[in-house]
Design a protein around this motif. Structure first.
Motif, short mmCIF file in Angstrom:
data_model
loop_
_atom_site.label_atom_id
_atom_site.label_comp_id
_atom_site.label_asym_id
_atom_site.label_seq_id
_atom_site.Cartn_x
_atom_site.Cartn_y
_atom_site.Cartn_z
N ARG A 121 5.95 1.23 6.58
CA ARG A 121 6.92 0.15 6.66
C ARG A 121 7.59 -0.13 5.32
N ASN B 209 0.83 -1.19 0.00
CA ASN B 209 0.00 0.00 0.00
C ASN B 209 0.88 1.25 0.00
N ASP C 11 1.78 2.82 3.33
CA ASP C 11 2.31 1.96 4.38
C ASP C 11 3.76 2.35 4.69
N ASN D 28 -4.20 -4.17 1.36
CA ASN D 28 -4.65 -3.91 2.73
C ASN D 28 -3.46 -4.00 3.68
N LYS D 29 -3.17 -2.86 4.35
CA LYS D 29 -2.00 -2.81 5.23
C LYS D 29 -2.10 -3.80 6.38
N ASP D 30 -3.35 -4.05 6.78
CA ASP D 30 -3.53 -4.82 8.01
C ASP D 30 -3.64 -6.32 7.80
N PHE D 31 -3.65 -6.73 6.55
CA PHE D 31 -3.76 -8.17 6.35
C PHE D 31 -2.38 -8.77 6.08
N THR E 202 1.21 -9.55 5.86
CA THR E 202 2.36 -8.69 6.15
C THR E 202 2.16 -7.30 5.57
N GLY E 203 1.09 -7.14 4.82
CA GLY E 203 0.89 -5.87 4.15
C GLY E 203 1.57 -5.84 2.79
#
Length: 888
Positions: A239, A234, A237, A266-269, A271-272
């Motif tokens: 990270r 993303n 993101d 999706n950042k939250d799924f 490892t992103g």
RNA sequence: AGGCACGUAGCUCAGGGGGAGAGCGCUACCUUGACACGGUAGAAGUCGGCGGUUCAAAACCGCCCGUGCCUACCA
């Protein structure tokens, strides 16, 4: 006159086939294009040729038949169009399996021979379900039976395809489709069944180019990594911001792939970070388009890894998954494995796991067709019943995606497109071309794909009536009156028919869609062969008769609820059929000497029983019609059951027995016979749509019937015969008899004992009613000596009951247990007391008195007075019992 | 994740703002001149839970619990 007496019990097996044959041979179900009466039409939801009758068919066709028979009797020119559908994949699978047993594959036969084979198979077995429908009693116009592969229907298919293609509503292109590796064909989105499945989420380390670092991606289908052409994160993101634009090295393949940024991720799924396989995933495909990525197919049509899969070439996809994970594990690049439950698509025909695959297919651009179809329901040109389904319909139609219509099988309508092998031109044409339209080369070959079966089903309402010809049938019977179907094919079929109907006929294909429930087993589970919980309709028909079975289905068919079928219930309605039979038997046994000509119809002296039953009958007629007009099949069934059993049999027949048995009064007897036969005749007509066989059988024995009941006028209610006064008077008698029986029952007086009874009332009108019906009360309550009086006497040692303005005394000297009777009276009195308390509370509530509608208040006041009076009478009784106990 | 149904007598289910219903099962009695696949009578329910609207809720509204189904591209 000589009357044929019915056998003691009804035996369906003896009569059903006889009547099926009779109806068909006499053409009662044929729609006539020269008939100028108003029309009623239904097209059958065509069952698969491969099918055999299951509960869903039985319900579906029973309901259609009830409507068709009702309308036919009610004076409509009815067309119920029957037929079957060629069920491309299913049929091909069946015949392939059969050939496999002889060691033959369809490929060794070749396309043409194989298709010939299917036609032969169809000739032999394709009629099975049609015969089963006849056994059920379905009153289709069998002379018009259609098949989706018939020449006429095939022409319609071609016409529609070519038209849509020229309007650019059909196109060919490369997209991700659902591929079944077992059937080896593409499937539409609808043909994929999603099932929650336990699996794993694998975390794979992808090394970064020229670095010791990794990016970790999560996937449920590691084997597709062989076709990865990017890793996506993303854009927001934190990270991964640094990684965007960098390059990763795809393990195993060693391919350098970019790290891209896409909002989809999706950042939250996981490892992103997502691996991107444009050739094997819908979302990845779309990302691929956005970022111009290469799409690499790594699997073949049979689900094996192909040449692009490097060392895994030739392995089955699931074997490959296993080996890839072992490889990652060995390398230490499998970061972890989590248990993960998710939905996996399966082929609706063979249950194989679907492989999303990039492939060149034909599609229908649905949006332009869907919009008018949504409008049609919105403005009620199509009514969906029950309305709750409208929402589902809109939901789907508004989110509809293009429909993949090409199938890589042999059995079906071959797509009318030809490719020029010289110049590459695509020719789409109604007539088979002989040369290329562009370069005139005769080196052309036809598309090998066939069309989705549902494509031809979508045309069913007009293709079966001869379209594209302008036929008389279309003129008379299109749009059809109603479509009866289960919700499971609302999208598959109903929605598509509406789209195609509007597009090609300019009119919706049906005015109403009645959506019925699904038949489930007793535990509410869907019946399926694999679960072993199927009840075979034909076994049921054999055991209980088609009528009992049909009646059960109708009685269960409440709107909006699934049917949990139990055999016990069918047994109950078998008993009902037998009851109808025996009431008829009784009637026929007691009409000796009856002659319609002896009746002066204008001067019949109707008894109270006659007036009452005719009044009740006419209400039943009205209610049955109303129920059928509004698809409330269960209401219709229940009210007829109630009327026939609990009014006609329990009361009317019992009431008139003395009139029939008494040969002295021949006029009374004759009139009674007349009414009895009239009511029976009408009852049979009312029941006929539900129970065609038994009604026709009895009808044929009735002296006041002629021809076939299937084409007899459906009863119309006559409001002049609704007689409130007769009903009120009869209700009084019924109540009094009921109360006396209750006393007898509670006091354990044997039925054979003829008790004495006193009825006391001060009300003149009531007194007259009692006097008039003295014999009925005596007979029905088994009373030896009945006195009716307006002078109160002391009936000391008697049981008491109260009905309206009547006090009932049953002297039970020597039989009665005073203490028991006191207990019984107390119980009754307590019940009244409870009601009174509630009423008092209400009537002393200021808000109730000022805000409730006046008639409600009035009713409650009357009720209150009645209850007080009733209670007083019970209390007197209690005191009498107490006194008697003291005397002893 | 979203949506839609459903939860009423032992079982299967109707109903639906002012009297809790049916069929089957159960209990007792009955071979009464159509029917024992029958007859008569009877027992049995806090209408899932909690709030709210209303003079009045099992019914309407909200939330919760339970069950089923459908749709959906979070790997």
């Amino acid at each position: 006159m000589a009357v044929e007496v019915l056998e003691k019990g009804y035996d369906p097996a003896k009569v059903e086939d006889k009547w099926s044959g009779y109806w068909i041979n006499n053409g009662f179900f044929k729609a006539d294009v020269n008939d100028l009466r108003k029309t009623f039409s239904i097209v059958i939801p065509p069952p698969n040729v491969t099918g055999s009758l299951h509960m869903g068919h039985a319900l579906n066709n029973t309901l259609q038949d009830i409507l068709a028979r009702f309308k036919r009797m009610d004076g409509f020119n009815v067309l119920w169009m029957p037929g079957t559908d060629h069920a491309g994949i299913a049929t091909q699978n069946v015949v392939e399996r059969e050939l496999a047993q002889k060691g033959i594959s369809r490929h060794s036969l070749g396309r043409e021979k194989f298709i010939e084979h299917i036609w032969k198979w169809r000739e032999e077995f394709g009629g099975i379900i049609i015969n089963q429908l006849k056994k059920l009693g379905a009153s289709c116009d069998w002379s018009r039976e259609r098949f989706t592969m018939d020449e006429g229907l095939s022409r319609a298919v071609r016409e529609v395809f070519v038209e849509l293609y020229h309007e650019k509503l059909i196109y060919r292109g490369d997209y991700i489709i659902n591929w079944c590796p077992r059937c080896q064909t593409a499937l539409s989105d609808l043909e994929v069944e999603h099932e929650e499945t336990e699996g794993y989420l694998y975390y794979l380390k992808y090394p970064l180019y020229n670095s010791k670092k990794f990016v970790v991606v999560a996937t449920t289908r590691p084997e597709t990594m062989l076709g990865d052409t990017a890793v996506a994160v993303n854009p927001n993101d934190e990270r991964y911001k640094k990684l965007i634009g960098k390059t990763a090295v795809l393990p195993v393949m060693g391919r350098e792939i970019p790290v891209i940024a896409d909002e989809y991720v999706n950042k939250d799924f996981g490892t992103g970070a997502v691996k991107v396989t444009p050739a094997h995933d819908v979302n990845d495909f779309e990302m691929g388009l956005r970022h111009n990525l290469e799409a690499i197919r790594v699997m073949d049509v049979d689900g094996r890894m192909n040449d692009n899969a490097g060392p895994y070439r030739g392995l089955d996809r699931f074997r490959c998954r296993k080996e890839i994970i072992e490889e990652f594990q060995k390398n230490g690049t499998l970061k972890k494995r989590e248990n993960y439950s998710h939905n996996i698509g399966h082929c609706y025909r063979c249950k194989m796991v679907i492989e999303p695959t990039l492939s060149k297919q034909w599609f229908v651009k649905v949006k332009p067709l869907a919009e008018p179809a949504v409008e049609a329901v919105k403005d009620s040109r199509v009514r969906i019943i029950p309305v709750s389904w409208e929402k589902t319909y809109f939901e789907w139609m508004n989110n509809i995606r293009d429909w993949c219509i090409s199938r890589q099988i042999w059995w079906g309508h071959r797509i009318p497109a030809w490719y020029c092998n010289d110049c590459g031109e695509v020719i789409v044409s109604k007539e088979d071309p002989t040369q290329c339209a562009k370069c005139m080369s005769s080196n052309i070959s036809q598309e090998t794909d066939v069309l989705d079966t549902w494509f031809s089903s979508a045309l069913w309402p007009f293709s079966t009536m001869g379209w594209p010809e302008h036929t008389r049938e279309l003129e008379l019977f299109y749009p059809t009156s109603v479509l009866v179907t289960g919700f499971d094919i609302l999208f598959f079929w109903v929605a598509r028919m509406i789209m195609m109907g509007i597009k090609f006929m300019g009119k919706v294909p049906f005015n109403d869609v009645y959506i019925h429930a699904l038949v489930r087993d007793i535990e509410g589970k869907k019946m399926s062969k694999s679960k072993g919980n199927v009840i075979d309709p034909l076994v049921i028909i054999e055991k209980y008769g088609a009528d009992a079975f049909r009646f059960t289905l109708a009685a269960f068919a409440a709107q909006g609820r699934d049917i949990k079928l139990s055999e016990e219930r069918i047994g109950g309605y078998r008993n009902f059929a037998n009851k109808v039979w025996n009431a008829s038997r009784f009637s026929l046994m007691n009409i000796e000497g009856y002659d319609e000509n002896l009746i002066d119809k204008d001067r019949i002296d109707y008894t109270l029983s006659d007036k009452w039953i005719m009044s009740r009958l006419n209400r039943a007629i009205e209610q049955t019609r109303d129920a059928l007009e509004n698809y409330r099949f269960n209401d219709g069934a229940h009210l007829l059951y109630q009327f026939v059993w609990h009014e006609f049999c329990d009361w009317y027949i019992e009431l008139i027995k003395p009139y029939l048995f008494d040969k002295a009064d021949s006029n009374l007897r004759l009139n009674t016979q007349h009414v009895l036969l009239g009511v029976l005749n009408t009852v049979l007509c009312l029941l006929h749509p539900f129970m065609p066989f038994i009604t026709e059988e009895i009808w044929s024995k009735l002296p006041n019937s002629e021809g076939s009941i299937t084409v007899h006028q459906y009863p119309k209610s006559d409001s002049n015969l609704i007689d409130e006064k007769a009903e009120a008077e009869m209700n009084l008698i019924i109540d009094i008899v009921g109360n006396i029986r209750n006393v007898r029952g509670e006091m354990n007086i044997p039925p054979a004992t003829q008790v004495e009874t006193f009825l006391y009332t001060e009300d003149r009108e009531t007194y007259d009613k009692l006097e008039r019906n003295k014999d009925h009360i005596k007979n029905l309550a088994r009373i030896g000596n009945l006195s009716i009086s307006s002078n109160k006497k002391e009936y000391k040692s008697s049981a008491t009951a109260v009905v309206d303005k009547v006090e009932i005394f049953v002297p039970l000297k020597g039989i009665i247990d005073f203490y028991e009777e006191e207990k019984r009276l107390k119980k009754e009195s307590d019940k009244i007391e409870k009601k009174l308390m509630l009423l008092n509370k209400k009537l002393s509530n200021e808000d109730f008195l000022s805000k409730a509608p006046p008639h409600v208040i009035e009713d409650e006041r009357i009720e209150n007075i009645n209850l007080i009076e009733k209670k007083r009478k019970f209390e007197e009784g209690i005191q009498r019992m107490q006194a008697l106990q003291r005397e002893r």
